[in-house]
Motif scaffolding. Sequence first.
Motif, PDB file in Angstrom:
ATOM      1  N   ARG A  39      15.573   2.912  -7.159  1.00 53.12           N
ATOM      2  CA  ARG A  39      15.718   2.451  -8.532  1.00 53.12           C
ATOM      3  C   ARG A  39      15.986   0.953  -8.565  1.00 53.12           C
ATOM      4  N   ALA A  40      15.221   0.209  -9.372  1.00 52.34           N
ATOM      5  CA  ALA A  40      15.466  -1.226  -9.524  1.00 52.34           C
ATOM      6  C   ALA A  40      16.546  -1.402 -10.580  1.00 52.34           C
ATOM      7  N   VAL A  41      17.686  -2.023 -10.216  1.00 53.41           N
ATOM      8  CA  VAL A  41      18.709  -2.256 -11.227  1.00 53.41           C
ATOM      9  C   VAL A  41      18.701  -3.718 -11.672  1.00 53.41           C
ATOM     10  N   LYS A  42      18.065  -4.566 -10.870  1.00 55.97           N
ATOM     11  CA  LYS A  42      17.886  -5.962 -11.265  1.00 55.97           C
ATOM     12  C   LYS A  42      16.602  -6.416 -10.622  1.00 55.97           C
ATOM     13  N   ASN A  43      15.763  -7.113 -11.365  1.00 57.24           N
ATOM     14  CA  ASN A  43      14.553  -7.642 -10.746  1.00 57.24           C
ATOM     15  C   ASN A  43      14.101  -8.899 -11.472  1.00 57.24           C
TER      16      ASN A  43
ATOM     17  N   LYS B 214       0.839  -1.201   0.000  1.00 57.18           N
ATOM     18  CA  LYS B 214       0.000   0.000   0.000  1.00 57.18           C
ATOM     19  C   LYS B 214       0.879   1.259   0.000  1.00 57.18           C
ATOM     20  N   MET B 215       2.081   1.091  -0.538  1.00 57.10           N
ATOM     21  CA  MET B 215       2.961   2.232  -0.812  1.00 57.10           C
ATOM     22  C   MET B 215       3.220   2.143  -2.314  1.00 57.10           C
ATOM     23  N   PRO B 216       2.436   2.832  -3.149  1.00 55.98           N
ATOM     24  CA  PRO B 216       2.501   2.605  -4.604  1.00 55.98           C
ATOM     25  C   PRO B 216       3.900   2.759  -5.188  1.00 55.98           C
ATOM     26  N   GLU B 217       4.684   3.691  -4.678  1.00 53.95           N
ATOM     27  CA  GLU B 217       6.024   3.891  -5.252  1.00 53.95           C
ATOM     28  C   GLU B 217       6.911   2.676  -4.982  1.00 53.95           C
ATOM     29  N   LEU B 218       6.818   2.120  -3.794  1.00 53.65           N
ATOM     30  CA  LEU B 218       7.609   0.938  -3.452  1.00 53.65           C
ATOM     31  C   LEU B 218       7.089  -0.281  -4.210  1.00 53.65           C
ATOM     32  N   ASP B 219       5.770  -0.436  -4.241  1.00 53.96           N
ATOM     33  CA  ASP B 219       5.183  -1.580  -4.926  1.00 53.96           C
ATOM     34  C   ASP B 219       5.604  -1.626  -6.393  1.00 53.96           C
ATOM     35  N   ARG B 220       5.604  -0.457  -7.029  1.00 53.61           N
ATOM     36  CA  ARG B 220       5.948  -0.437  -8.456  1.00 53.61           C
ATOM     37  C   ARG B 220       7.381  -0.871  -8.663  1.00 53.61           C
ATOM     38  N   VAL B 221       8.299  -0.384  -7.841  1.00 55.82           N
ATOM     39  CA  VAL B 221       9.705  -0.731  -8.006  1.00 55.82           C
ATOM     40  C   VAL B 221       9.921  -2.232  -7.776  1.00 55.82           C
ATOM     41  N   LEU B 222       9.119  -2.810  -6.893  1.00 58.50           N
ATOM     42  CA  LEU B 222       9.241  -4.249  -6.645  1.00 58.50           C
ATOM     43  C   LEU B 222       8.586  -5.058  -7.769  1.00 58.50           C
ATOM     44  N   GLY B 223       7.955  -4.401  -8.722  1.00 61.69           N
ATOM     45  CA  GLY B 223       7.311  -5.107  -9.831  1.00 61.69           C
ATOM     46  C   GLY B 223       5.862  -5.436  -9.512  1.00 61.69           C
TER      47      GLY B 223
ATOM     48  N   ALA C   8      14.474 -12.570  -2.239  1.00 60.34           N
ATOM     49  CA  ALA C   8      15.562 -11.894  -1.525  1.00 60.34           C
ATOM     50  C   ALA C   8      15.862 -10.591  -2.239  1.00 60.34           C
ATOM     51  N   ILE C   9      15.887  -9.517  -1.491  1.00 56.80           N
ATOM     52  CA  ILE C   9      16.013  -8.176  -2.065  1.00 56.80           C
ATOM     53  C   ILE C   9      17.178  -7.465  -1.393  1.00 56.80           C
TER      54      ILE C   9
ATOM     55  N   ASP D 206      17.319 -11.836  -5.697  1.00 54.50           N
ATOM     56  CA  ASP D 206      16.407 -11.752  -6.835  1.00 54.50           C
ATOM     57  C   ASP D 206      16.291 -10.325  -7.349  1.00 54.50           C
ATOM     58  N   THR D 207      16.398  -9.388  -6.427  1.00 57.06           N
ATOM     59  CA  THR D 207      16.122  -8.000  -6.772  1.00 57.06           C
ATOM     60  C   THR D 207      17.183  -7.105  -6.140  1.00 57.06           C
ATOM     61  N   VAL D 208      17.691  -6.165  -6.911  1.00 62.98           N
ATOM     62  CA  VAL D 208      18.642  -5.191  -6.365  1.00 62.98           C
ATOM     63  C   VAL D 208      18.056  -3.795  -6.561  1.00 62.98           C
ATOM     64  N   LEU D 209      17.881  -3.084  -5.470  1.00 60.27           N
ATOM     65  CA  LEU D 209      17.346  -1.730  -5.531  1.00 60.27           C
ATOM     66  C   LEU D 209      18.408  -0.767  -5.006  1.00 60.27           C
ATOM     67  N   TYR D 210      18.524   0.385  -5.633  1.00 55.65           N
ATOM     68  CA  TYR D 210      19.406   1.425  -5.118  1.00 55.65           C
ATOM     69  C   TYR D 210      18.567   2.607  -4.658  1.00 55.65           C
TER      70      TYR D 210
END
Length: 455
Positions: free
Chosen positions: A250-254, A74-83, A91-92, A233-237
């Motif tokens: 920013r998602a650099v790998k997902n 329910k945090m749209p900005e975070l949800d979008r980055v997580l796909g 694992a993130i 699985d996912t790398v975020l900066y």
Amino acid sequence: MAKAITTFNCNKCGTVHKKWAGRCDGCGEWNTIVEEAPLSTGPSKKSLGGMRGKKIPLADLSGQEAPPARTSAKMPELDRVLGGGLVEASAILVGGDPGIGKSTLLLQAAASFARVGLKVIYVSGEEAKAQIRMRAQRLNLADAPVQLATETNLRDVLTTLEAEKPDLVIIDSVQTMWADNVESAPGSVSQVRAVSHELTTFAKRNGTSVILVGHVTKDGQIAGPRVVEHMVDTVLYFEGERGHQFRILRAVKNRFGPADEIGVFEMTGTGLAEVTNPSALFLSERDEPAAGSVVFAGIEGTRPLLVELQALVAPSSTAQPRRSVIGWDAGRLSMILAVLEARCGISFAGLDVYLNVAGGLRITEPAADLAVASALLSAREDIALPADTVVFGELSLSGALRAVGQMENRLKEAEKLGFRTAIVPTRSKLSGPPEINLRQMRDLIGFVGEVFGAE
Ligand code: TYD
Ligand code: MG
């Protein structure tokens, strides 16, 4: 039995050396090599060829798989980055400079996930309980059902997780955790590798999602070897300029969504606020039309984003004029300066050039080429573009302008924010919103002539 050999690993790039040295051959960095005990390879040291393993069942590609279970924060900005939400058992890794707001972001995420019903454990190896509680109070999250632990011993953390079986565990940070079966200091390559490996394995085995916080070294890599990035699985900066309030996740790998997606936040006195309309925010700081300022209609991930580019061109007092860039690629700037000189005869020799992306955003798209060229010319000629103009397009070395992806979406966003003119590459059947006056350009020479009235 062969004697276990100690190795000397570079903390920065992971290169393994036989003996200690002051400078790493791999990356050239000084004082990054540390002595590390070998990893245990199990009871048998025989080569694998001599032993029979068990046969692995093989499968074909056509099997039906349900999409992974996801939970929205329910945090749209975070949800979008997580796909599209947090994937079960994923694992993130979240990397970022110290002080950028990682702990704040993850405490807010922990509270959000806990409030939608996940069992969440937040393990901090960096701060005391009192500090985290104070932050929770400041963020108005003290009542969220998050379980808190302050611990650095990985064995105890894993035992606790095994017993509690949470849906999500946040480890802040992976550099502070310490596995007692590895004989080197916390934060060293082997420790970071072992800790990440244990935790990602735990995630997959128990259906728990794990978020690891990783510190970033001064040149922008997650401290410890790249190997951690491959494990997850996912790398975020989490990035942003320290003096600015904007923060970009920013998602650099997902493995579970598009890479290059961004979420935009604003650091406020009461934590990170989500910015759902970033274009309006990035442009809100814009002053009157000024020479050197150009609005670029970009795409970040799946979303159009308008940003202001600012250039300053001034006579240089040194033999080697300065080329200074913030938020864009310095090599790409040199290319554009070279194309302007070679194809249009416009030289920047003897001039210092500064280029800045407003708001602390970093742009990676070549579609910004034409906007950069416009900003440079506008600054050099001291001619301001009309305030209602956006620019985008890729520049080739020949000076031709190339069409870029999602041109219609860029134009739509520009229209929404009140822009009325778009300077774009020529493309057949390009149709923008009727309110927008499209000025299609074939090449840089034509562009310079039409927009800046020069030959
Ligand atoms: P923090 O999350 O501790 O950063 P990190 O974990 O990446 O090191 O955030 C640190 C900065 O954020 C600190 O300088 C203060 C600022 N901040 C705010 O501006 N507002 C807030 O509500 C909070 C909690 C922190
Ligand atoms: Mg922190």
